[in-house]
Design a protein around this motif. Structure first.
Motif, PDB file in Angstrom:
ATOM      1  N   ARG A   1       9.878   7.760   7.075  1.00 34.95           N
ATOM      2  CA  ARG A   1      10.553   8.841   6.351  1.00 34.95           C
ATOM      3  C   ARG A   1      11.098   8.359   5.002  1.00 34.95           C
ATOM      4  N   ASP A   2      10.983   9.249   3.991  1.00 35.29           N
ATOM      5  CA  ASP A   2      11.550   8.987   2.660  1.00 35.29           C
ATOM      6  C   ASP A   2      11.222   7.573   2.203  1.00 35.29           C
ATOM      7  N   ALA A   3       9.942   7.232   2.277  1.00 33.93           N
ATOM      8  CA  ALA A   3       9.514   5.869   1.965  1.00 33.93           C
ATOM      9  C   ALA A   3       9.775   5.500   0.506  1.00 33.93           C
ATOM     10  N   THR A  57       3.535  13.581   5.023  1.00 30.77           N
ATOM     11  CA  THR A  57       2.923  14.261   3.889  1.00 30.77           C
ATOM     12  C   THR A  57       1.623  13.592   3.449  1.00 30.77           C
ATOM     13  N   PHE A  58       1.400  12.347   3.875  1.00 31.43           N
ATOM     14  CA  PHE A  58       0.206  11.580   3.503  1.00 31.43           C
ATOM     15  C   PHE A  58       0.048  10.483   4.546  1.00 31.43           C
ATOM     16  N   THR A  59      -1.189  10.056   4.797  1.00 31.49           N
ATOM     17  CA  THR A  59      -1.446   9.068   5.838  1.00 31.49           C
ATOM     18  C   THR A  59      -2.224   7.876   5.288  1.00 31.49           C
ATOM     19  N   ILE A  60      -1.907   6.695   5.826  1.00 33.81           N
ATOM     20  CA  ILE A  60      -2.651   5.470   5.531  1.00 33.81           C
ATOM     21  C   ILE A  60      -3.226   4.950   6.839  1.00 33.81           C
ATOM     22  N   SER A  61      -4.527   4.668   6.841  1.00 34.70           N
ATOM     23  CA  SER A  61      -5.205   4.161   8.028  1.00 34.70           C
ATOM     24  C   SER A  61      -5.849   2.820   7.693  1.00 34.70           C
ATOM     25  N   PHE A  90       0.822  -1.208   0.000  1.00 30.25           N
ATOM     26  CA  PHE A  90       0.000   0.000   0.000  1.00 30.25           C
ATOM     27  C   PHE A  90       0.855   1.258   0.000  1.00 30.25           C
ATOM     28  N   VAL A  91       1.947   1.231   0.756  1.00 26.99           N
ATOM     29  CA  VAL A  91       2.839   2.390   0.763  1.00 26.99           C
ATOM     30  C   VAL A  91       3.396   2.633  -0.634  1.00 26.99           C
ATOM     31  N   PHE A 113       9.134  15.080  -1.333  1.00 21.07           N
ATOM     32  CA  PHE A 113       9.543  13.899  -0.583  1.00 21.07           C
ATOM     33  C   PHE A 113       8.278  13.194  -0.122  1.00 21.07           C
ATOM     34  N   TYR A 114       8.424  11.966   0.325  1.00 31.72           N
ATOM     35  CA  TYR A 114       7.261  11.141   0.620  1.00 31.72           C
ATOM     36  C   TYR A 114       7.430  10.498   2.000  1.00 31.72           C
TER      37      TYR A 114
END
Length: 408
Positions: free
Chosen positions: A288-290, A323-327, A241-242, A269-270
């Protein structure tokens, strides 16, 4: 005697609540053994024994509000006698007042100009809180003062202007035989405030799709043993998912951006936040920096962050700057939901339970493991077309992981 004091709690955090004493007055403790747990509005902090000896006195009882540098208790040598048989119900000695704030140092002209250009919403918050933001270098673009900066200044001024009174112990207050009332923890108050602010500030909307998880499940079954043997970590769903989200963020940069006053800040950056439910509440540690990390590195980091979250060992830097979230509500059995934005981010992806459902493929009804996907976004910066396109790219990456991993 050795004083046990409140340590530095992190940027913009000036006070904490004594959540739980792990030892009683009179207990023998080892060096670096945890004595007391403090709770701030962001993380929990454990205070350890500075040396081996006896916990002679507990000054700040559970439930008390303490400032940085305040005395929590006192320790003596191995033969010391306890000053009290047990914890006092409230602090006997007044916690030392923090030093008065020094006059602000002269700021560069550019910083003052940036502060004066604070957006109207920030100026309104500062005015209501009775603080002055001119001459302050903020955390926004070119030193601009943001809403978070203004709130931090107000909170810090309140902590400096008065000595906090001890709160009642954090225990249930029984109202009747049918209900009980307990005070909210600092973390729960912060969660409530931030979620409500996100609803009040952003033009929040949610779009839905669904993904056939057959390909990912097949890949996991095929490679899970060799993956774990080589990398020492299990191959889960989150790394897929990431990677899928990063592919979508690169194509739709507005979802990876944020609004700051009248500006849009695009992130090149991600840093992906992974929402984790704990006994204390919801926290969102950050990978960080995925985009520069392998799936094995992502799985390891998510596992380490999740363990730290459950044990209450997260640091402030673990929680800031996503910068973005996954739940993932699917771990609790959720079939569909509308996640709330983690401000100031502009997008959040909601994962859900994988469930076998009949779908039509090539005019044939087949049963496949399906997952509903929900993407909430800030419509002020992300258009409907962009949100739908982003979610479609996530769906495509999940349904064809080989294509995603080959960057096609």
């Amino acid at each position: 005697m050795t004083d046990i004091v409140v340590p530095t709690l992190g940027e913009s955090v000036s006070e904490a609540t004594v959540a739980k004493w792990m030892k009683k007055a009179g207990d023998t403790v080892r060096k670096d053994e945890t004595l007391v747990e403090l709770e701030t509005d962001k993380v929990s902090v454990e205070v350890s024994a500075p040396e081996a000896g006896v916990l002679s006195e507990i000054v700040a009882a559970e439930g008390a509000t303490v400032n940085i540098g305040a005395i929590l208790g006192r320790m003596g040598g191995a033969g010391a006698q306890p000053a009290k048989a047990e914890a006092a119900p409230a602090p006997k000695a007044e916690a030392p007042k923090p030093p008065l704030a020094a006059p602000p140092a002269p700021q560069p002209a550019a910083a003052v100009t940036a502060a004066k250009q604070a957006p109207p919403s920030v100026q309104r918050i500062a005015a209501e809180g009775g603080v002055e933001v001119s001459g302050v270098t903020g955390s926004g673009k070119d030193g601009r003062v943001t809403k978070a900066d203004a709130l931090s200044i107000i909170e810090n001024r309140g902590a400096q202007s008065q000595t906090p009174a001890p709160h009642p112990p954090l225990q249930a207050r029984v109202v009747s035989d049918r209900e009980e009332r307990v005070p909210m923890t600092r973390l729960r108050k912060t969660i409530a405030r931030r979620l409500k602010e996100a609803q009040n500030t952003a033009a929040m909307l949610t779009t839905f799709n669904e993904a056939d998880m057959s390909a990912i499940m097949a890949a996991r079954n095929k490679y899970k043993d060799s993956f774990e043997k080589k990398h020492g970590v299990k191959l889960g769903f989150m790394s897929f998912f990431v990677k899928a989200c990063i592919a979508g963020l690169k194509e739709i940069p507005n979802v990876n951006a944020e609004i700051d006053g009248d500006d849009i800040i695009y992130k090149n950056f991600y840093d992906i936040g992974i929402a984790v439910g704990t006994d204390r509440g919801l926290v969102v540690p950050v990978v960080r920096d995925a985009d520069h990390k392998s799936m094995a590195e992502i799985e390891k980091e998510i596992g380490e962050l999740g363990l730290k979250a459950r044990d209450g060992h997260l640091k402030l830097e673990d929680l800031q700057g996503a910068t973005f979230t996954i739940s993932n509500g699917g771990v609790y059995g959720s079939l569909m939901s509308t996640p709330i934005l983690n401000a100031p981010q502009s997008g959040i992806l909601g994962m859900h339970k994988i469930q076998d459902r009949p779908i039509v493929i090539d005019k044939q009804v087949v049963v496949r493991p399906m997952m509903y996907l929900a993407m909430s976004y800030d419509h002020r910066i992300v258009d409907g077309k962009e949100a739908v396109t982003f979610l479609v790219r996530v769906k495509e990456g999940l349904e064809d992981p080989e294509r995603m991993l080959l960057d096609l």
